[in-house]
Write an enzyme that holds these catalytic residues in place. Structure first.
Site, PDB file in Angstrom:
ATOM      1  N   HIS A   1      68.173  33.365  -4.897  1.00  0.00           N
ATOM      2  CA  HIS A   1      67.559  32.882  -3.664  1.00  0.00           C
ATOM      3  C   HIS A   1      66.048  32.925  -3.826  1.00  0.00           C
ATOM      4  CE1 HIS A   1      66.597  32.560   0.625  1.00  0.00           C
ATOM      5  NE2 HIS A   1      67.802  32.076   0.778  1.00  0.00           N
TER       6      HIS A   1
ATOM      7  N   ASP B   1      75.905  31.560   0.598  1.00  0.00           N
ATOM      8  CA  ASP B   1      76.840  30.477   0.312  1.00  0.00           C
ATOM      9  C   ASP B   1      77.953  30.852  -0.653  1.00  0.00           C
ATOM     10  OD1 ASP B   1      75.787  28.542   1.944  1.00  0.00           O
ATOM     11  OD2 ASP B   1      74.215  28.053   0.508  1.00  0.00           O
TER      12      ASP B   1
ATOM     13  N   HIS C   1      69.879  22.514   0.028  1.00  0.00           N
ATOM     14  CA  HIS C   1      69.692  23.309   1.245  1.00  0.00           C
ATOM     15  C   HIS C   1      71.053  23.631   1.857  1.00  0.00           C
ATOM     16  CE1 HIS C   1      67.962  24.961   4.743  1.00  0.00           C
ATOM     17  NE2 HIS C   1      67.336  23.929   5.256  1.00  0.00           N
TER      18      HIS C   1
HETATM   19  N1  ACO Z   1      72.375  31.083 -12.193  1.00  0.00           N
HETATM   20  C1  ACO Z   1      71.782  31.339 -13.385  1.00  0.00           C
HETATM   21  N2  ACO Z   1      70.480  31.539 -13.546  1.00  0.00           N
HETATM   22  C2  ACO Z   1      69.715  31.473 -12.461  1.00  0.00           C
HETATM   23  C3  ACO Z   1      70.244  31.213 -11.170  1.00  0.00           C
HETATM   24  C4  ACO Z   1      71.633  31.027 -11.068  1.00  0.00           C
HETATM   25  N3  ACO Z   1      72.202  30.794  -9.901  1.00  0.00           N
HETATM   26  N4  ACO Z   1      69.252  31.208 -10.270  1.00  0.00           N
HETATM   27  C5  ACO Z   1      68.119  31.456 -10.948  1.00  0.00           C
HETATM   28  N5  ACO Z   1      68.398  31.610 -12.276  1.00  0.00           N
HETATM   29  C6  ACO Z   1      67.447  31.968 -13.337  1.00  0.00           C
HETATM   30  C7  ACO Z   1      66.596  30.787 -13.729  1.00  0.00           C
HETATM   31  O1  ACO Z   1      67.151  30.050 -14.789  1.00  0.00           O
HETATM   32  C8  ACO Z   1      65.312  31.483 -14.120  1.00  0.00           C
HETATM   33  O2  ACO Z   1      65.513  32.056 -15.390  1.00  0.00           O
HETATM   34  P1  ACO Z   1      64.306  32.048 -16.489  1.00  0.00           P
HETATM   35  O3  ACO Z   1      63.241  32.915 -15.889  1.00  0.00           O
HETATM   36  O4  ACO Z   1      64.923  32.598 -17.730  1.00  0.00           O
HETATM   37  O5  ACO Z   1      63.882  30.620 -16.629  1.00  0.00           O
HETATM   38  C9  ACO Z   1      65.209  32.629 -13.137  1.00  0.00           C
HETATM   39  O6  ACO Z   1      66.565  32.934 -12.790  1.00  0.00           O
HETATM   40  C10 ACO Z   1      64.392  32.313 -11.877  1.00  0.00           C
HETATM   41  O7  ACO Z   1      64.939  31.125 -11.308  1.00  0.00           O
HETATM   42  P2  ACO Z   1      64.106  30.092 -10.383  1.00  0.00           P
HETATM   43  O8  ACO Z   1      64.747  28.752 -10.490  1.00  0.00           O
HETATM   44  O9  ACO Z   1      62.637  30.199 -10.701  1.00  0.00           O
HETATM   45  O10 ACO Z   1      64.314  30.718  -8.953  1.00  0.00           O
HETATM   46  P3  ACO Z   1      64.024  29.972  -7.582  1.00  0.00           P
HETATM   47  O11 ACO Z   1      63.576  31.008  -6.641  1.00  0.00           O
HETATM   48  O12 ACO Z   1      63.141  28.787  -7.764  1.00  0.00           O
HETATM   49  O13 ACO Z   1      65.454  29.379  -7.223  1.00  0.00           O
HETATM   50  C11 ACO Z   1      67.543  29.036  -6.198  1.00  0.00           C
HETATM   51  C12 ACO Z   1      66.225  29.836  -6.186  1.00  0.00           C
HETATM   52  C13 ACO Z   1      67.239  27.512  -6.112  1.00  0.00           C
HETATM   53  C14 ACO Z   1      68.374  29.434  -4.990  1.00  0.00           C
HETATM   54  C15 ACO Z   1      68.296  29.363  -7.529  1.00  0.00           C
HETATM   55  O14 ACO Z   1      68.563  30.750  -7.608  1.00  0.00           O
HETATM   56  C16 ACO Z   1      69.591  28.565  -7.664  1.00  0.00           C
HETATM   57  O15 ACO Z   1      69.551  27.435  -8.136  1.00  0.00           O
HETATM   58  N6  ACO Z   1      70.761  29.140  -7.236  1.00  0.00           N
HETATM   59  C17 ACO Z   1      72.008  28.436  -7.287  1.00  0.00           C
HETATM   60  C18 ACO Z   1      72.094  27.461  -6.122  1.00  0.00           C
HETATM   61  C19 ACO Z   1      72.356  28.167  -4.791  1.00  0.00           C
HETATM   62  O16 ACO Z   1      73.200  29.028  -4.679  1.00  0.00           O
HETATM   63  N7  ACO Z   1      71.582  27.759  -3.759  1.00  0.00           N
HETATM   64  C20 ACO Z   1      71.743  28.314  -2.420  1.00  0.00           C
HETATM   65  C21 ACO Z   1      70.528  29.030  -1.935  1.00  0.00           C
HETATM   66  S1  ACO Z   1      70.850  29.745  -0.352  1.00  0.00           S
HETATM   67  C22 ACO Z   1      70.603  28.521   0.812  1.00  0.00           C
HETATM   68  O17 ACO Z   1      69.900  27.562   0.616  1.00  0.00           O
HETATM   69  C23 ACO Z   1      71.260  28.638   2.134  1.00  0.00           C
END
Ligand code: ACO
Length: 428
Positions: free
Chosen positions: A306, A362, A267
């Site tokens: 996101h 972020d 988060h």
């Molecule tokens: N880098 C590479 N691949 C990614 C990323 C990423 N940052 N984010 C998502 N993906 C891919 C996943 O592997 C998945 O691929 P697939 O369909 O081939 O399996 C697809 O994109 C969907 O990803 P999910 O995990 O289902 O997306 P979700 O909505 O659950 O996750 C999250 C969102 C947690 C923010 C994710 O994008 C992530 O981990 N990002 C990096 C961490 C980050 O920056 N977090 C900050 C969020 S902003 C905040 O909290 C203020």
């Protein structure tokens, strides 16, 4: 004609009409669906509340597909351009932008509450020299409830307003004390001649000078970062604030829980992860190999993607523009060049484009905080200061909502049925 959903129960052949209102059905309407009269009734199963609205709210609107964020209807871009944090906090808390007199009164009142009780300072001095500033922040906000027992009067609008003033005013002071403690320097008292952000910078960085003069660029940057982080509807920490508040705990205790939720790396800790990732990549030349690894599933591009935004996070756009101004004052960070190159490559790459992965808030915020001289340990604390306005607004909305009650989700029990106690000497 009122919209409804017709459900046919295959077990009984019965049909049920479930009203649709505001794009949702009420989960409680499913309770009527049962096979036997003594059956509990149908529940919904929604781990992590992926598709459940737990409240009606008038505070913050997000359109994840279009990349839009509104506080009380006002676009975040306009607020970041024209407003300041205290005005935005007023808007979030009270629903409208303040008239001049309301603004002046609000600013004066907040300013009058910035000092911390001397026993709070003593309490904070008691932490170990290497205590994490967010741990100190959380504990100290919790301790405030013992200093203000009147906060228990949560149904008194006057008491709620007083606690709101105290919290908005004191969270920067607590944050700055936590920072000063962690670097072994004496606490700085608030300077009431300065703005909210300017005073915070003074409490963080003032040394021996009698009057600290914040850089106008850094002061404005802090103000804008505060505006961008002030609320984001029903995220993990806000839902925690509402959940604790629903038991009628005082706002300091509820806010302590909200801040604890923000402490988690999923988060409030993602900007720290971005910096760590940039350090690991090390140089622009290593970026293609890094992107290749991410695409093959070895780790993620931090600061990208996101749960709600499937388009460029509007906050990231504003921060990116501001980063240039900040770096003109602080000097360029070599990490910025890498971040820009990573973004350029990712936005052209089919893997990221097809998954609609764009930079989130972020991706650049950590670089700015670091350039200002703030260590990564302080990042979640810097997030908690402005989010305090959102947490309180959401708590107050929850208390005034006649449909809300103490939060109590159901479960699907999958453990043992009744079984007899086995004495210790006969256990397998
Ligand atoms: N880098 C590479 N691949 C990614 C990323 C990423 N940052 N984010 C998502 N993906 C891919 C996943 O592997 C998945 O691929 P697939 O369909 O081939 O399996 C697809 O994109 C969907 O990803 P999910 O995990 O289902 O997306 P979700 O909505 O659950 O996750 C999250 C969102 C947690 C923010 C994710 O994008 C992530 O981990 N990002 C990096 C961490 C980050 O920056 N977090 C900050 C969020 S902003 C905040 O909290 C203020």
């Amino acid at each position: 004609m009122a919209e409804s959903l017709t459900i046919t129960d295959n077990r009984t052949g019965k049909h049920y009409e479930v009203p649709i209102q505001d794009g949702a059905i009420r989960a409680i309407d499913l309770r009527q669906i049962k096979v036997a009269p003594d059956e509990f009734g149908l529940m919904t199963y929604d781990p992590a509340f992926m598709n459940t609205a737990a409240c009606k709210s008038r505070i913050t609107y997000i359109d994840g597909d279009r990349g839009a964020l509104l506080y009380r209807g006002y676009p975040i871009e306009q607020l970041a351009e024209q407003s300041d944090f205290l005005e935005t906090a007023y808007l979030i808390l009270f629903g409208e932008l303040p008239q001049q007199k309301q603004y002046d009164d609000w600013t004066r009142e907040v300013t009058l509450h910035t000092m911390l009780h001397t026993n709070i300072a003593k309490l904070m001095e008691g932490f170990r020299h290497d205590a994490h500033p967010m741990g100190m922040f959380i504990s100290t906000v919790g301790a405030l409830s013992t200093f203000y027992p009147d906060a228990k009067e949560i149904f008194s609008p006057e008491s709620r307003r007083l606690q709101t003033l105290r919290l908005i005013a004191k969270v920067p002071s607590i944050a700055a004390y936590a920072f000063r403690h962690s670097i072994g320097r004496p606490f700085n008292q608030p300077d009431n001649d300065l703005t909210y952000a300017g005073n915070f910078l003074s409490m963080l960085f003032r040394m021996t000078e009698l009057k600290y003069q914040p850089s106008p660029v850094l002061e404005r940057a802090m103000e804008v970062l505060f505006i961008l982080h002030a609320d984001h509807e029903q995220n993990c920490s806000t839902s925690t604030m509402r959940a604790i508040g629903s038991s009628h705990a005082d706002p300091y205790s509820a806010l302590t829980g909200a801040a604890a939720a923000l402490y988690g790396p999923l988060h409030g800790g993602a900007n720290e992860a971005v910096l760590r990732m940039l350090h690991e990549i090390g140089s622009i030349n290593n970026i293609p190999a890094f992107i290749k690894r991410v695409k093959s599933g070895e780790g993620r591009l931090m600061g990208f993607g996101h749960r709600i935004y499937k388009s460029y996070d509007p906050r990231a756009k504003i921060i990116k523009k501001m980063a240039d101004l900040v770096f003109d004052v602080t000097g360029k960070s070599p990490l910025l060049e890498m971040a820009l190159e990573l973004e350029r490559i990712a936005l052209e790459d089919e893997y990221f484009v097809s998954r609609r992965l764009y930079p989130n808030v972020d991706f650049y915020s950590g670089l700015i905080y670091q350039a200002m001289g703030l260590p990564v340990d302080m990042f979640p604390v810097l997030f908690a200061i402005p989010r305090t306005a959102g947490w309180i607004a959401q708590w107050e909305e929850m208390l005034n909502d006649p449909e809300q009650k103490i939060i109590r989700p159901r479960q699907i029990y999958q453990g043992y049925g009744p079984r007899n106690y086995v004495s210790r000497d006969r256990r397998p």
